[in-house]
Structure formats: C-alpha cells, structure tokens
Write an enzyme that holds these catalytic residues in place. Structure first.
Site, PDB file in Angstrom:
ATOM      1  N   LYS A  57      43.884 -27.613  31.001  1.00  0.00           N
ATOM      2  CA  LYS A  57      42.697 -28.482  30.829  1.00  0.00           C
ATOM      3  C   LYS A  57      43.062 -29.940  31.039  1.00  0.00           C
ATOM      4  O   LYS A  57      42.763 -30.802  30.212  1.00  0.00           O
ATOM      5  CB  LYS A  57      42.051 -28.244  29.470  1.00  0.00           C
ATOM      6  CG  LYS A  57      41.627 -26.796  29.261  1.00  0.00           C
ATOM      7  CD  LYS A  57      40.853 -26.561  27.991  1.00  0.00           C
ATOM      8  CE  LYS A  57      40.425 -25.120  27.813  1.00  0.00           C
ATOM      9  NZ  LYS A  57      41.514 -24.147  27.650  1.00  0.00           N
TER      10      LYS A  57
HETATM   11  P1  OMP Z   1      41.616 -15.526  23.166  1.00  0.00           P
HETATM   12  O1  OMP Z   1      40.458 -16.031  22.380  1.00  0.00           O
HETATM   13  O2  OMP Z   1      42.806 -15.220  22.346  1.00  0.00           O
HETATM   14  O3  OMP Z   1      41.204 -14.410  24.100  1.00  0.00           O
HETATM   15  O4  OMP Z   1      42.095 -16.759  24.115  1.00  0.00           O
HETATM   16  C1  OMP Z   1      41.242 -17.447  24.968  1.00  0.00           C
HETATM   17  C2  OMP Z   1      42.028 -18.342  25.904  1.00  0.00           C
HETATM   18  O5  OMP Z   1      41.129 -18.916  26.851  1.00  0.00           O
HETATM   19  C3  OMP Z   1      42.724 -19.512  25.226  1.00  0.00           C
HETATM   20  O6  OMP Z   1      43.900 -19.814  25.952  1.00  0.00           O
HETATM   21  C4  OMP Z   1      41.735 -20.642  25.374  1.00  0.00           C
HETATM   22  O7  OMP Z   1      42.367 -21.899  25.407  1.00  0.00           O
HETATM   23  C5  OMP Z   1      41.107 -20.327  26.738  1.00  0.00           C
HETATM   24  N1  OMP Z   1      39.714 -20.793  26.908  1.00  0.00           N
HETATM   25  C6  OMP Z   1      38.763 -20.508  25.973  1.00  0.00           C
HETATM   26  O8  OMP Z   1      38.993 -19.790  24.992  1.00  0.00           O
HETATM   27  N2  OMP Z   1      37.503 -21.010  26.121  1.00  0.00           N
HETATM   28  C7  OMP Z   1      37.126 -21.757  27.187  1.00  0.00           C
HETATM   29  O9  OMP Z   1      35.973 -22.137  27.312  1.00  0.00           O
HETATM   30  C8  OMP Z   1      38.088 -22.049  28.162  1.00  0.00           C
HETATM   31  C9  OMP Z   1      39.353 -21.498  28.051  1.00  0.00           C
HETATM   32  C10 OMP Z   1      40.180 -21.609  29.243  1.00  0.00           C
HETATM   33  O10 OMP Z   1      40.063 -22.627  29.953  1.00  0.00           O
HETATM   34  O11 OMP Z   1      40.874 -20.678  29.589  1.00  0.00           O
END
Ligand code: OMP
Length: 277
Positions: A109
């Site tokens: 990000k």
């Molecule tokens: P879990 O919730 O464990 O599946 O992880 C989600 C991953 O996606 C993390 O690394 C977050 O930083 C990322 N993420 C989000 O959860 N929400 C978003 O809107 C964007 C991201 C991302 O850019 O990947």
C-alpha cells in the site's frame, strides 16, 4: 530485472496474461496471503535460522496446487527488520525458482511523491522482484508515474477497501459520487494507459463490487476480505466475475495459513469459489 521478469518483458506477456494462464492451469482464482505474523508462526519454525521463510515454504508447497497468486503483506516482514526483509527476499527467490507461473503480489500500500515512489519501485518490483504491488491513490496520477509506467508489472490501486471503517473516507461524496467511484473512474479513464492497473475491492462490500465491475469492464480486481473478515464468497464472486468468468484475485490469509490444514483450506476455497463461476 530478474530472469522471469525479463522473459515477460521480452515476450510482452502482461501480468494479467500471466495470472489468467495460471487461473486456467489450476482452475482457481485463489490467492493465499503469506501474512506470516511472527506471533502466530508455530514454535517449531522459530527454532530454525529462517523461520518466516521456512513457514512460507511449507505454506507455498502445501497450497500451490490450488493457487493462482501469493500475496505477502510487507508489514509482517518489516516488523522483523533486516531479518524479515531477508526472509521475504528468500520467499520470492523460492517462488521464482519453483513456481514461476504463480502471480506474486507485494501488499505494501505504497504511495508518496514521485521520486520517492521510484524507491519503492526499485525495492519492491525490481530488487524483491514482485509481479505487482498495492498502491494508495491519494497523491494523484502524477505521483504514481514511477509505478504506472511499469507496463511489465501490475499496479493495484486501493479503491473500496474491505475494512469496516473504509466508508469514513471512501464514501465521501465528490461531485455527487462516492470517492471510491471517482477513483475507479480515474483508473479506468486516465491511469490505465499501459493496461497494467487493477483495483482493490473488498469482498465485504458486494453491492459496490457490482457497481465497480459494471464500470471497469473486464479489469482484474484484487479481492481481500474472505475468511477471517467474513466476506460472503457467493455474493462477492457473483458480483465480481468478469465476462470471461475470471477477473478476480480472491485473497485469504489467516484463515488458510494458520489453519490446521492449509492445503485443505485452500482447496475448499478454490472449490467454493468455482461453484459460483
Ligand atoms: P486476512 O483477513 O487474514 O484474509 O488478510 C487480508 C489481507 O489482505 C491482509 O494482508 C490485508 O492487509 C489485505 N487487505 C485487506 O484486508 N483489505 C483491503 O481492502 C486490502 C488489502 C490488500 O490490499 O490486500
């Protein structure tokens, strides 16, 4: 530029082509998030010289058969300083050598003024060698040029994020449209000159996914929010598929990598997503 990136560059295979090829090969839209939080890595790994790398290697080998992309979030590596960065690099080298056809995304990000962004390009896209990275749009197109001009990479712009409080800023009305809508339009009409842009759209907001899909044509969307964040797979997939039955990179991190059986969880998610394709 490493060897694989050089090949992609020479044959002009876009990152999206690379992703779609892998999707077809393993019949999967699943991305496993390598969010290898030190606190949650099993103790057995912590005794090894490279714990995060060894843990990642295990997860990669277990799940790769069902996976079209891997997405390490930089935070979990930066948290360990130079050791974490080293193990992130080792993870990338392992992926490039053993599974070069799987898309790699660094979730970092990033987004700063232009010349500072060049530093992120050098580090993330060239030195670490990721195929794609996530960027914040709020400094504008001019600032993002170092990313956008990399036609050989994927630039994934935050649009409608999955977190519960994302509406605080992203739903603000600008010209009578929510800000996320304006960002999507900008990417579509101005920023995507090299056909290398993707958008982040959280699985937790299916209504917005539908609007974004209708607006963006077949553009590929990174979709986190499945698993621990509670996104509904059926609603998200039905709203988000493109006209090719693809166009989604569906990420799950904790629910797969810290489960009893990561391989089985990856397979289950692949099959569940495919039910709605
Ligand atoms: P879990 O919730 O464990 O599946 O992880 C989600 C991953 O996606 C993390 O690394 C977050 O930083 C990322 N993420 C989000 O959860 N929400 C978003 O809107 C964007 C991201 C991302 O850019 O990947």
């Amino acid at each position: 530029m490493n060897f694989i990136n050089l090949i992609n560059f020479v044959v002009q295979m876009s990152i999206i082509d690379k992703y779609n090829k892998r999707v077809d090969k393993v019949n999967s839209l699943v991305c496993v998030g390598l969010d290898s939080d030190w606190e949650k890595i099993p103790d057995t790994y912590k005794k090894l010289p490279f714990p995060q790398f060894e843990f990642n290697k295990f997860i990669i080998d277990e799940t790769q058969e069902y996976v079209a992309a891997f997405k390490p979030n930089s935070a979990f590596y930066e948290a360990r300083g130079d050791q974490g960065i080293r193990e992130l690099k080792m993870t990338m080298e392992y992926l490039q050598e053993k599974y070069p056809d799987i898309l790699t995304i660094n979730d970092a990000k990033r987004g700063d003024i232009g010349n500072t962004n060049q530093g992120y390009v050098d580090f993330i896209l060239d030195w670490l060698g990721f195929d794609a990275l996530t960027v914040s749009p709020y400094l504008g197109e001019e600032s993002l040029q170092p990313f956008l001009q990399r036609a050989d990479k994927g630039i994934i712009v935050l649009c409608r994020t999955s977190n519960p409080g994302s509406g605080e800023i992203q739903n603000l009305l600008v010209e009578r449209k929510p800000l996320w809508h304006i960002i999507a339009e900008r990417v579509k009409n101005k920023w995507n000159k090299n056909n290398n842009c993707l958008l982040v759209v959280g699985a937790t907001y299916p209504e917005e996914i539908k609007v974004i899909r209708d607006l963006m044509g077949d553009m590929t969307l990174l979709m986190p929010g499945i698993g621990n964040q509670g996104g509904d797979v059926e609603l998200a997939v039905k709203a988000g598929l493109n006209s090719q039955g693809k166009g989604l990179i569906i990420n799950s991190s904790r629910a797969i990598i810290f489960s009893e059986n990561p391989r089985e969880e990856a397979r289950k998610l692949r099959d569940e997503v495919n039910k709605f394709r």
